[in-house]
Each structure stands twice: as structure tokens, then as C-alpha cells.
Design an enzyme around this catalytic site. Structure first.
Site, short mmCIF file in Angstrom:
data_model
loop_
_atom_site.label_atom_id
_atom_site.label_comp_id
_atom_site.label_asym_id
_atom_site.label_seq_id
_atom_site.Cartn_x
_atom_site.Cartn_y
_atom_site.Cartn_z
CG ASP A 162 -2.22 -0.72 1.01
OD1 ASP A 162 -2.44 -1.20 -0.11
OD2 ASP A 162 -3.01 -0.83 1.96
CG MET B 3 -9.08 6.87 7.07
SD MET B 3 -9.69 5.42 6.14
CE MET B 3 -10.31 4.35 7.44
CE LYS C 221 -8.19 0.46 -1.21
NZ LYS C 221 -7.40 -0.74 -0.89
#
Lengths: 251, 251
Positions: free
Chosen positions: A38, A171, A59
Site C-alpha cells: 500500500d 480517516m 489507495k
């Protein structure tokens, strides 16, 4: 690459500092033919896989540079060809890492899969600021949530506030105004809060205040993603617990 | 032992499997003059500290074989004499590990202290059963709590159930009847649940059922402490995600 059938290791690389990798992860990386890594994972973890082919599959935030379905198909194809695949994710694969989806896809395809847990940001990042997330005089426990669910709805912030647990919001920086407004509406405006960008790395930056002030502080400091929001009385213990804390990287 | 002033590393050894130690923990152990180790930590972690003096300071369940105040005083005394002290705890030092209390005591005594996070049982143990604790189709997040607080009160189980997060209950086996009764009263009787004893170790044992059935299942299987209770729809995903999961210790 082995002649027999391959397998996949779903590996958690921890919150940022590459030394927070586990021995089990290091051993899996050393055995890997291919590493799918990642974006947010520090590239120094690849030193443990010197002979592997490396495929970045990051991502970042909302921008899905590599769709999830493609990653799953790639792992299955590689394993069927006999490769040992190390799928390396930030934090822990099963804590907001979509590792569950990948494990299920692999199981349904008949591919052998081992999960190697990692230190999730909600544990490792507050610790790097000296915040003991479950300190028993001030917290009943700790809750990890994201700012929004798959169905588009928001968490029940009032119910979360009522649990008496420390809240760690993953997030959440892009929605910090609505999150802190909801928590303040639930009576938590005066509760200590922190925002930590890139915790445990050498680029770590943070602000500490209260639910009522922290959004403006984060904006004034120009904090960006990836960042964690921590809400609870334990935030106020940071100074007491690290009056003389040395640089983390001297550890 | 160095001639200058000592320091303390508060180290999380992870949930059980000694390979879940981090590289940072290994480096701190190698530097240590003295290791203070909890009962529940696998003794194989001491292989990384071959030259250190080892002091067992375990507290098992309710039986406090070494009072907390004694441990704190011992760390302070050793560090003042110039020792590098590795204080090794199961899981993570700041998740139900009383590491916050120790970090504050050290800071107040002017002793340098570094916290090295570990994989907490609530993350690593469900993973070993193939349970993705935050799987986004069925959970809003995950909450770690203990069965009872310092003040003797119980968590607000109804509020916890309302959050929609997976619940991971540490040190709850002795109170499993009252916990599951409270959750069932909050409408969660049919929610999947698991009890896992000594997760991630070679002695791991577990039962899987629902909130309504799990207490009787754990009793029938004779499960004992240390054990974790996991409650949430994610428990039902264990089979799907590990249809072909190999022995963890082949990882």
C-alpha cells in the site's frame, strides 16, 4: 517462486515507523516472491524482501488508484501460479484495512491465506504522544471508528460519547467540523482532543486542545491526512506521562 | 550497565505468539541490563535479552503477586542506578496494561521512558480466528472494554450495543454470565459471539455461538483465563475468511 501452489500473507505493517514491524512479518517478507504494498507503508519495510518483485497497489484517501477488485484478482492469479505473495497494509489488516474482504475473496478462491496482525494506528499513534488510551481513572475502554460508514451514514456520536470510552477516529480529518459539532452537541465540547498527522513517523505533527477547539487548531496548523483524531480525558495525560520522553527514534 | 543515568522502555510484547514482537522491542531488549517481565508473556521473548537480569513481576488475574507500587519503585531505583530497564507487558502497554500509570510515575521521578507499542489482544486474537473486527458491511468500528471499572461499576452495555461497533471484552470470562445477560437485555441476544482462550498461542482454544449461548458453551468447554470475549456480526465471518487458513505457526 515455488513449484507447488502459492499462498498469501496478509500483513499489517504497523502505524508508520518501520521498526514497528513484527518478527512474523519480517519472516513472511523474506519468504515472499511478490510484495503488494500500500501507498502509506514506509518503503523501508521492503529491505526485508530483497529478492521479491514489488507491486505498489496503494489507495490514498478517496482517490482509488488501484481498485479493490483488481488487487484481489491479482493476488489470486499470483498465488495460483505458485507465488508466495506478501500483501502489506498499513496498521492491522483487519482494522479498517479491508483485509476481511481480501481474506474472504482468497478463501472463496481456495487460496491459502495467513493473517499477520500489525499495530493499528489507534493503539500506536496515541502512545507516541504519551496518551494511554484506556487509562482506568479516566476511560472505560477505547473505541475505534471511521467518520463515515459504507452506507453513507455517520456513527451515532451521542451513543459513542455515552460509552465513556476514549474515541479514536480514523480517516476523519476531512469531516472534523461535523464530527466535533456532533460530539459537542452530545455534551462533549470540553473533552480533551488531539489530532495527529503521520503518527510514529519522523514527520509526525499534532495539536492538542478540546472537542470545541481542535478543528480550528488542526486547520491553523495545516494538518493533513493521514491523521487520527483522539477524543477523551486521556489526552490530557500526555504531558504527565512524557515529561521527559526522548525521541521515539532513539528507541 | 552504563555509567550514566538509566532509562526505561515500556514494551508491549503482543497477544501471545512470541513472533508478534516488534523489531523495536527486540532492539530495546538487546540493550537492556534488566528485564521486568509479566507472568503472561511468553519466556521466549527473553532470547532477545541474553545478557540481562530477569525479574518476574507478574500479576495474574485478581491475585496481585507483585503490587503495582513495588514495580514502579523498582523501575525507578534501577534506572537511577544507571540501568537500562525493559519493562515487558503482554499486548500493548497502554491498552489495559497500566502502562499509563507507570509512564506517569517514571516521568514524575524524572526518569527517561520510551513506550514501544505492541499488538493488543483485541486486534491480534480475533485475527487468529479469521474475525475481521471492523468489517465494514457489519461493523461501524470496534470497542475494547473490560468487564468492570476501577470504581466497581459495570460498563453501560446498552450504550455499547447501540454504537454498532464490535465489542471486545478483556478479562471478562469470570463475569460472562452477567455480561451476556446485560447485552441480551439490550436486544443483542442473537448477535454472534466468541470466547477465545490464549489466542495466537499454540494452546489457543475457542467457542463460537451467540450472546445467548456463549456463556454455557465456554463453561462446557472448560475455557479459562486469559480469555477474550468478542461480540458482533463479524464473528460469523470467521469461517468465510479462513476456509483454508493454515496453522498460524507456519507463518
Amino acid at each position: 517462486m515455488s513449484g507447488e501452489s502459492g499462498k498469501v500473507f496478509l500483513i499489517g505493517a504497523g502505524p508508520g515507523d518501520p521498526e514497528l514491524l513484527t518478527l512474523k512479518a519480517v519472516r513472511a517478507l523474506a519468504a515472499a516472491d511478490v510484495v503488494l504494498i500500500d501507498d502509506l507503508v514506509d518503503r523501508r519495510v521492503l529491505e526485508h524482501a530483497p529478492h521479491a518483485r514489488v507491486v505498489p497497489v496503494g489507495k490514498r484517501g478517496g482517490c482509488k488508484s488501484t481498485p479493490q477488485a483488481f488487487i484481489e484478482k491479482l493476488m489470486i492469479r499470483l498465488a495460483r501460479r505458485g507465488s508466495i505473495v506478501a500483501r502489506v497494509k498499513g496498521g492491522d489488516p483487519f482494522v479498517f484495512g479491508r483485509g476481511g474482504e481480501e481474506a474472504i475473496a482468497l478463501a472463496e478462491a481456495g487460496i491459502e491465506c495467513s493473517v499477520i496482525p500489525g499495530i493499528t494506528a489507534g493503539v500506536g499513534v496515541p502512545a507516541s504522544l504519551g496518551i494511554p488510551v484506556t487509562h482506568r481513572e479516566v476511560a472505560r475502554g477505547v473505541t475505534f471508528v471511521t467518520a463515515h460508514a459504507r452506507d453513507g451514514g455517520a456513527p451515532d456520536w451521542a451513543a459513542l460519547a455515552r460509552t465513556g470510552t476514549t474515541l479514536v477516529i480514523y480517516m476523519g480529518l476531512q469531516r472534523i467540523n461535523e464530527i466535533t459539532a456532533a460530539l459537542a452537541a452530545a455534551g462533549s465540547g470540553a473533552v480533551p482532543a488531539a489530532v495527529i498527522e503521520r503518527g510514529t513517523t519522523t514527520e509526525e505533527r499534532s495539536v492538542v486542545g478540546t472537542v470545541a477547539t481542535i478543528a480550528a487548531q488542526a486547520a491553523a496548523a495545516g494538518l493533513g491526512s493521514p491523521a487520527l483524531i483522539v477524543v477523551g480525558g486521556v489526552v490530557a495525560l500526555a504531558k504527565r506521562s512524557r515529561a521527559v520522553l526522548p525521541q521515539r527514534h532513539s528507541a
